[in-house]
Design a protein around this motif. Sequence first.
Motif, PDB file in Angstrom:
ATOM      1  N   LEU B 213       0.809  -1.222   0.000  1.00  0.00           N
ATOM      2  CA  LEU B 213       0.000   0.000   0.000  1.00  0.00           C
ATOM      3  C   LEU B 213       0.838   1.267   0.000  1.00  0.00           C
ATOM      4  O   LEU B 213       0.287   2.363  -0.048  1.00  0.00           O
ATOM      5  CB  LEU B 213      -0.929   0.004   1.220  1.00  0.00           C
ATOM      6  CG  LEU B 213      -2.018  -1.067   1.222  1.00  0.00           C
ATOM      7  CD1 LEU B 213      -2.724  -1.134   2.550  1.00  0.00           C
ATOM      8  CD2 LEU B 213      -3.011  -0.804   0.103  1.00  0.00           C
ATOM      9  N   ILE B 214       2.156   1.138   0.108  1.00  0.00           N
ATOM     10  CA  ILE B 214       2.967   2.362   0.030  1.00  0.00           C
ATOM     11  C   ILE B 214       4.157   2.260  -0.922  1.00  0.00           C
ATOM     12  O   ILE B 214       4.475   3.222  -1.616  1.00  0.00           O
ATOM     13  CB  ILE B 214       3.449   2.851   1.421  1.00  0.00           C
ATOM     14  CG1 ILE B 214       4.163   1.753   2.177  1.00  0.00           C
ATOM     15  CG2 ILE B 214       2.322   3.410   2.223  1.00  0.00           C
ATOM     16  CD1 ILE B 214       4.646   2.199   3.557  1.00  0.00           C
ATOM     17  N   THR B 215       4.809   1.097  -0.984  1.00  0.00           N
ATOM     18  CA  THR B 215       6.048   1.030  -1.767  1.00  0.00           C
ATOM     19  C   THR B 215       5.859   1.358  -3.259  1.00  0.00           C
ATOM     20  O   THR B 215       6.629   2.152  -3.802  1.00  0.00           O
ATOM     21  CB  THR B 215       6.706  -0.353  -1.603  1.00  0.00           C
ATOM     22  OG1 THR B 215       6.827  -0.636  -0.212  1.00  0.00           O
ATOM     23  CG2 THR B 215       8.084  -0.374  -2.241  1.00  0.00           C
ATOM     24  N   PRO B 216       4.871   0.770  -3.950  1.00  0.00           N
ATOM     25  CA  PRO B 216       4.751   1.090  -5.382  1.00  0.00           C
ATOM     26  C   PRO B 216       4.522   2.580  -5.622  1.00  0.00           C
ATOM     27  O   PRO B 216       5.078   3.168  -6.555  1.00  0.00           O
ATOM     28  CB  PRO B 216       3.534   0.280  -5.841  1.00  0.00           C
ATOM     29  CG  PRO B 216       3.307  -0.745  -4.800  1.00  0.00           C
ATOM     30  CD  PRO B 216       3.831  -0.183  -3.518  1.00  0.00           C
ATOM     31  N   GLY B 217       3.735   3.211  -4.753  1.00  0.00           N
ATOM     32  CA  GLY B 217       3.482   4.643  -4.885  1.00  0.00           C
ATOM     33  C   GLY B 217       4.760   5.439  -4.680  1.00  0.00           C
ATOM     34  O   GLY B 217       5.037   6.389  -5.411  1.00  0.00           O
TER      35      GLY B 217
END
Lengths: 267, 290
Positions: B213-217
């Motif tokens: 929920l955070i790394t790809p962004g």
Amino acid sequence: MNPIVKTQIQEKALLRIQADQVCVDYNGMVALYDASLNLKSGSICGLVGMNGAGKSTFFKALMGFVRPSRGKIRINGVSVTNAQKQQYVAYVPQNEGIDYSFPVSVWDVVMMGRYGSMNIFRIPRESDRRAVIHALERVDLLNLRGRPIGALSGGQRKRAFLARAIAQRASVLLLDEPFSGVDVPTEKLMAELFLQFRQEGRTILISTHDLNHVRDFCDFVVLINKTVLAYGETTEVFTSENLNKTFGGIPPNPLAGRTSAKDFQNE
Amino acid sequence: MSELFISMTPVSWLVDPLTHEFMRRALMVSALVGGVCGLLSCFMTLKGWALMGDAVSHAVMPGVVVAYALGVPFSLGAFVFGVGSVALIGFINQKSRIKEDTVIGLVFTGFFALGIVLVSKIKSNIDLMHILFGSPLGISSSDVNQTLVISFFVILGLLLFRRDLMLYCFDATHARSIGINTGILHYLLLTFLSLSAVAGLQTVGIILVVSMLITPGATAYLLTDNFDRMTLLAFLSSSFSSIVGVYISYWSDIETGGSIVLVQTFLFLIAFLFAPKYGILKNSSFVNTN
């Protein structure tokens, strides 16, 4: 229609902002009381007061973010909720309040001014694109439209958000410290823009503590400290006595000797 | 393991696992769930909701357990507990003098502990390890169907309302001043977060889902200044990480969830080092001409 009624309606329509004895409190803490103000179309008005004097509360009330516990606000003769829906009010934020590393371009930001007029999925039409181009031309940013907003100078950022207000076609503009951190060319451009806005019948409310800018740009001035201490034409209201009252002077007693805005209505 | 790699052509490395039904299913679900979480991660990182993502993804646990026990869709339980935890965080934050990050930590660990206790108490076929660490290779077909429905719902919602949600993340004041109901957008984003968390739980498990929920962004954020491109990059990098992670997990016999997240972290490190504009090894003359 009765001609007298008709002229009354026209006169009313000319009033961009009507605040009538507006009180706002947050959990029992009074932020603003008995604030009354009438601003007609085509005026540039400075909103002057100390930090915590209620400037931002007044802005929030005009934008419909806080509901007055007493009193009434009309924008262009309609309620604040309707004014929001009609895109009447645009807020131009202080530079500090924005995340400038956000991945949006100048074009994207100005297009946000059109969202309220678009359908629910915010798909821009040709008219929206034209409005954005026109707004960008007016603030002289058309050639920088593809830039990320983070790559702009302080003055250019301010102009981008002004363009968003223009694209929104708002008739009431609320500006928060518009001159802080802008370069000289931007200040000149903004001064010219404000005069054009006035010509077009828009009303600009500038919240600032820079008194020089109020003297230079504003036809009207509102002095506030928890209430409207005085308002009227800048030359008349900007007296040292009034300014003393606004800054550091003894706060007026709400019950006795109140300086109501009504005193200035028949100037 | 190394002998395996040497003796194999790249084609067979890719194709051989596909002969298994469970691998085809795992790859499809992981790629889809990765894409969903990747898309949402853009909004999480831009809104500054990384901690919130962590909280909600843990707080859905008791909801999932209760839903399993009652035989209702686990997305429903996740939704109730996910949004409920945020409401509770807001309530405690408002009514007490405790700082918000403390409240967040307090509430989500409480919910998480409740979930663990419930798993051990409610006798059912729930495997705690599957919830904690995910098990895309052992996913049941009813779970697949639910995950497909959740994923399409979230993707559709994010795509349709991406402009409003972007505006909400960027300048909520403006959104409100033009009559957009930011309260609805707030809860819409929370709903998507709860649903994505429960979808991500299928592949990497509750403990690591916050990474999805955070790394790809964060990776995409280092690569572009364009919002739409950022969402596309996050979607693709997250799907790609999931697929590669599942393959590596298959061939090397390592934990799938950890494998997926490590690939994602690896992609982030590459972007962190080599991103053309924001990487730390950037060519500074390139920045000036941009």
